[in-house]
Scaffold this motif. Structure first.
Motif, PDB file in Angstrom:
ATOM      1  N   SER A 253      32.235  33.670  42.796  1.00 42.55           N
ATOM      2  CA  SER A 253      30.978  32.884  42.810  1.00 42.55           C
ATOM      3  C   SER A 253      31.462  32.051  41.230  1.00 42.55           C
ATOM      4  O   SER A 253      31.987  32.341  40.623  1.00 42.55           O
ATOM      5  CB  SER A 253      29.832  33.419  42.502  1.00 42.55           C
ATOM      6  N   GLY A 254      30.689  30.856  41.184  1.00 40.32           N
ATOM      7  CA  GLY A 254      30.662  29.971  40.241  1.00 40.32           C
ATOM      8  C   GLY A 254      30.375  30.752  38.733  1.00 40.32           C
ATOM      9  O   GLY A 254      31.033  30.785  37.601  1.00 40.32           O
ATOM     10  N   ALA A 255      29.187  31.522  38.994  1.00 40.15           N
ATOM     11  CA  ALA A 255      28.549  32.034  37.787  1.00 40.15           C
ATOM     12  C   ALA A 255      29.811  33.166  37.336  1.00 40.15           C
ATOM     13  O   ALA A 255      30.059  33.381  36.041  1.00 40.15           O
ATOM     14  CB  ALA A 255      27.346  32.757  38.055  1.00 40.15           C
ATOM     15  N   GLU A 256      30.176  33.844  38.377  1.00 38.24           N
ATOM     16  CA  GLU A 256      31.352  34.855  37.897  1.00 38.24           C
ATOM     17  C   GLU A 256      32.367  34.198  37.373  1.00 38.24           C
ATOM     18  O   GLU A 256      33.183  35.062  36.452  1.00 38.24           O
ATOM     19  CB  GLU A 256      31.721  35.624  39.152  1.00 38.24           C
TER      20      GLU A 256
ATOM     21  N   SER B 191      23.329  21.048  30.834  1.00 36.57           N
ATOM     22  CA  SER B 191      24.549  21.773  31.295  1.00 36.57           C
ATOM     23  C   SER B 191      23.866  22.590  32.537  1.00 36.57           C
ATOM     24  O   SER B 191      22.805  23.089  32.614  1.00 36.57           O
ATOM     25  CB  SER B 191      25.349  22.471  30.531  1.00 36.57           C
ATOM     26  N   PHE B 192      24.861  23.188  33.442  1.00 35.80           N
ATOM     27  CA  PHE B 192      24.584  23.983  34.329  1.00 35.80           C
ATOM     28  C   PHE B 192      25.819  25.057  34.522  1.00 35.80           C
ATOM     29  O   PHE B 192      26.945  24.352  34.990  1.00 35.80           O
ATOM     30  CB  PHE B 192      24.233  23.385  35.499  1.00 35.80           C
ATOM     31  N   HIS B 193      25.588  26.369  34.366  1.00 37.00           N
ATOM     32  CA  HIS B 193      26.782  27.137  34.628  1.00 37.00           C
ATOM     33  C   HIS B 193      26.563  28.230  35.443  1.00 37.00           C
ATOM     34  O   HIS B 193      27.269  29.188  35.576  1.00 37.00           O
ATOM     35  CB  HIS B 193      27.316  27.664  33.166  1.00 37.00           C
ATOM     36  N   GLY B 194      25.347  28.642  36.187  1.00 36.19           N
ATOM     37  CA  GLY B 194      25.226  29.494  36.987  1.00 36.19           C
ATOM     38  C   GLY B 194      23.775  30.337  36.797  1.00 36.19           C
ATOM     39  O   GLY B 194      23.134  30.157  35.603  1.00 36.19           O
TER      40      GLY B 194
ATOM     41  N   PHE C 188      36.556  24.250  30.496  1.00 33.65           N
ATOM     42  CA  PHE C 188      36.049  23.343  31.608  1.00 33.65           C
ATOM     43  C   PHE C 188      35.602  24.046  32.781  1.00 33.65           C
ATOM     44  O   PHE C 188      36.090  24.675  33.528  1.00 33.65           O
ATOM     45  CB  PHE C 188      36.814  22.304  32.158  1.00 33.65           C
ATOM     46  N   ASP C 189      34.256  23.663  32.996  1.00 30.02           N
ATOM     47  CA  ASP C 189      33.434  24.285  34.145  1.00 30.02           C
ATOM     48  C   ASP C 189      33.507  23.241  35.293  1.00 30.02           C
ATOM     49  O   ASP C 189      32.672  22.225  35.369  1.00 30.02           O
ATOM     50  CB  ASP C 189      31.931  24.654  33.873  1.00 30.02           C
ATOM     51  N   GLU C 190      34.740  23.566  36.172  1.00 26.64           N
ATOM     52  CA  GLU C 190      34.958  22.538  37.175  1.00 26.64           C
ATOM     53  C   GLU C 190      34.647  23.190  38.585  1.00 26.64           C
ATOM     54  O   GLU C 190      34.911  22.954  39.510  1.00 26.64           O
ATOM     55  CB  GLU C 190      36.451  22.264  37.309  1.00 26.64           C
ATOM     56  N   VAL C 191      33.187  23.909  38.586  1.00 24.40           N
ATOM     57  CA  VAL C 191      32.828  24.747  39.766  1.00 24.40           C
ATOM     58  C   VAL C 191      32.329  23.622  40.736  1.00 24.40           C
ATOM     59  O   VAL C 191      32.621  23.677  41.961  1.00 24.40           O
ATOM     60  CB  VAL C 191      31.780  25.704  39.382  1.00 24.40           C
ATOM     61  N   GLN C 192      31.806  22.569  40.274  1.00 21.41           N
ATOM     62  CA  GLN C 192      31.181  21.562  41.257  1.00 21.41           C
ATOM     63  C   GLN C 192      32.360  20.370  41.402  1.00 21.41           C
ATOM     64  O   GLN C 192      32.504  19.607  42.424  1.00 21.41           O
ATOM     65  CB  GLN C 192      29.920  20.952  40.728  1.00 21.41           C
ATOM     66  N   THR C 193      32.945  20.070  40.145  1.00 18.86           N
ATOM     67  CA  THR C 193      33.964  18.682  40.305  1.00 18.86           C
ATOM     68  C   THR C 193      35.244  19.209  40.701  1.00 18.86           C
ATOM     69  O   THR C 193      35.823  17.814  41.124  1.00 18.86           O
ATOM     70  CB  THR C 193      34.020  18.405  38.806  1.00 18.86           C
TER      71      THR C 193
ATOM     72  N   ALA D 115      34.885  27.391  41.833  1.00 16.19           N
ATOM     73  CA  ALA D 115      34.281  28.185  42.756  1.00 16.19           C
ATOM     74  C   ALA D 115      33.945  27.284  44.136  1.00 16.19           C
ATOM     75  O   ALA D 115      34.846  26.534  44.584  1.00 16.19           O
ATOM     76  CB  ALA D 115      32.938  28.924  42.354  1.00 16.19           C
ATOM     77  N   LYS D 116      32.829  26.969  44.360  1.00 10.26           N
ATOM     78  CA  LYS D 116      32.238  26.145  45.399  1.00 10.26           C
ATOM     79  C   LYS D 116      33.114  25.600  46.307  1.00 10.26           C
ATOM     80  O   LYS D 116      33.519  26.530  47.352  1.00 10.26           O
ATOM     81  CB  LYS D 116      31.555  24.779  44.504  1.00 10.26           C
ATOM     82  N   ALA D 117      33.896  24.593  46.292  1.00  6.17           N
ATOM     83  CA  ALA D 117      34.706  24.106  47.531  1.00  6.17           C
ATOM     84  C   ALA D 117      35.953  24.857  47.640  1.00  6.17           C
ATOM     85  O   ALA D 117      36.744  24.541  48.553  1.00  6.17           O
ATOM     86  CB  ALA D 117      34.848  22.567  47.327  1.00  6.17           C
TER      87      ALA D 117
END
Ligand SMILES: *Cc1c(COP(=O)(O)O)cnc(C)c1O
Length: 392
Positions: free
Chosen positions: A101-104, A132-135, A217-222, A246-248
């Protein structure tokens, strides 16, 4: 069966859900249990980048399900190695750690920064950003610069400092010899679809280089084509030391990945980190299919569709005075309102369009990257209709 009533009895009531029981998906559409069809401008929160039930992903996954599914990371599997090769080739020379997951993925980066701090005699302070959002794990909510996610869960993980996004001065005033890392989303997603400026990311890079601080860089969503490049940072020409995905990435299956550049990945030694499911053969096969689809021609089409969507939304902005801004990158776009957007989400749904609202006043659009221009037009027509309704 009233599934919504059953859910209330059996599942933790932690989600604000739309009253829809979805039973089927195909391309840009989903269907509820009553057979009603919805155009999906949300993609399961930027996960279904190739629409619902993509044939190539389904084929790869079912093929792998019949070969070998799970082995644990005490053995080697080929898809996991192939995926890492492909990720590094598209990003930067380094190595990959797999999670779910993104949080992990962020947790892995956090642990890595602790080791970096020790190795280089830095303190343990980490800078992240307001909105910001990181999980939602303890580490990730501590990183997340929004009190609403932290309230009631203290004590948090130390020692996080929150600077203002797109404001280099506010970062400069927090950086000391105690700082070991800066975590940032190239485009804040949950925070309201706010792209970083080029000067900002470049400035962060310069600070990190000067002080030997890790830029994460948290690119979980981007990532995974969402902004029109495989990774959003590629729009900026600024490379991170560590990147979280993560995500996609898994084509709808759960996978997280933390990529660290050469010189950083090596500070983790055997036994330092682990995940039982991390990068199992099936999710990695799915992710390999996702990577294969992100061709230059496809990415170009995403950028074009993103421009089209923004242009159409600008048209709505000139029509409705309560729209204050259209912002975003590629097919990650926000429409900023002067008023709460919840009623528009509801009205859109009633009219067969799924959208999201974040930060109360930002309508967020994350259509599948495979959406057609015609489908985009249909969605915009619904939006136009809904924004024109009397507001109460
Ligand atoms: C969604 C998201 C996360 C958290 O991912 P989970 O898979 O829900 O843990 C982290 N960072 C960003 C930028 C996100 O958008």
């Amino acid at each position: 069966m009233n599934w919504i009533a059953e859910e209330q009895k059996a599942v933790f009531q932690t989600y604000y859900r739309q009253p829809l029981v979805l039973v089927k998906g195909k391309g840009s559409f989903v269907w509820d249990e009553k057979g009603k069809k919805y155009l999906d401008f949300f993609s399961g929160l930027a996960v279904d980048n190739f629409g619902h039930c993509d044939a190539a992903i389904a084929k790869a996954v079912s093929d792998q399900m019949r070969r070998i599914v799970h082995t644990s990371n005490l053995y080697y599997t080929i898809p996991q190695i192939q995926l890492a090769q492909r990720l590094i080739k598209n990003a930067f020379p380094g190595k990959v750690f797999y999670s779910n997951s993104g949080a992990e993925a962020n947790e892995c980066a956090l642990k890595l920064t602790r080791r970096w701090a020790r190795k280089h005699n830095l303190g343990n302070e980490i800078i992240s950003f307001e909105s910001s959002f990181h999980g939602r794990t303890m580490g990730a909510i501590s990183l997340t610069g929004q009190p609403k996610y932290q309230k009631g869960f203290e004590p948090l993980v130390e020692k996080m400092l929150y600077a203002k996004f797109n404001d280099l001065e506010s970062v400069g005033s927090l950086v000391t010899e105690k700082t070991c890392a800066i975590f940032v989303e190239p485009v804040q997603g949950e925070g309201g679809v706010i792209p970083a400026t080029k000067e900002f990311l470049q400035g962060l890079r310069d600070i990190c280089d000067q002080e030997n601080i890790l830029l994460v860089f948290d690119e979980v969503q981007t990532a995974m084509g969402r902004t029109g490049n495989v990774f959003a940072y590629q729009h900026y020409g600024v490379k991170p030391d560590v990147m979280c995905l993560a995500k996609a990435l898994g084509g709808g299956l759960p996978i997280g990945a933390t990529i660290a550049r050469t010189g950083v990945a090596e500070i983790f030694e055997k036994g330092d980190h682990a995940a039982t499911f991390g990068g199992n053969a099936v999710v990695c096969r799915a992710a390999l299919e996702v990577m294969k689809k992100l061709t230059p021609a496809f990415l170009k089409s995403v950028r074009q569709k993103g421009e089209f969507l923004k242009k159409e939304l600008m048209r709505l902005k000139s029509k409705y005075p309560f729209i204050t801004e259209v912002r975003g990158l590629g097919l990650m776009v926000g429409l900023v309102l002067e008023r709460p957007g919840k009623v528009y989400v509801e009205m859109a749904r009633e009219n067969g369009l799924l959208i999201n609202c974040t930060q109360e006043k930002v309508l967020r659009f994350l259509p599948p990257l495979t959406i057609s221009t015609d489908e985009l037009k249909k969605g915009i027509a619904v939006l136009d209709k809904v924004l024109g309704q009397r507001y109460e």
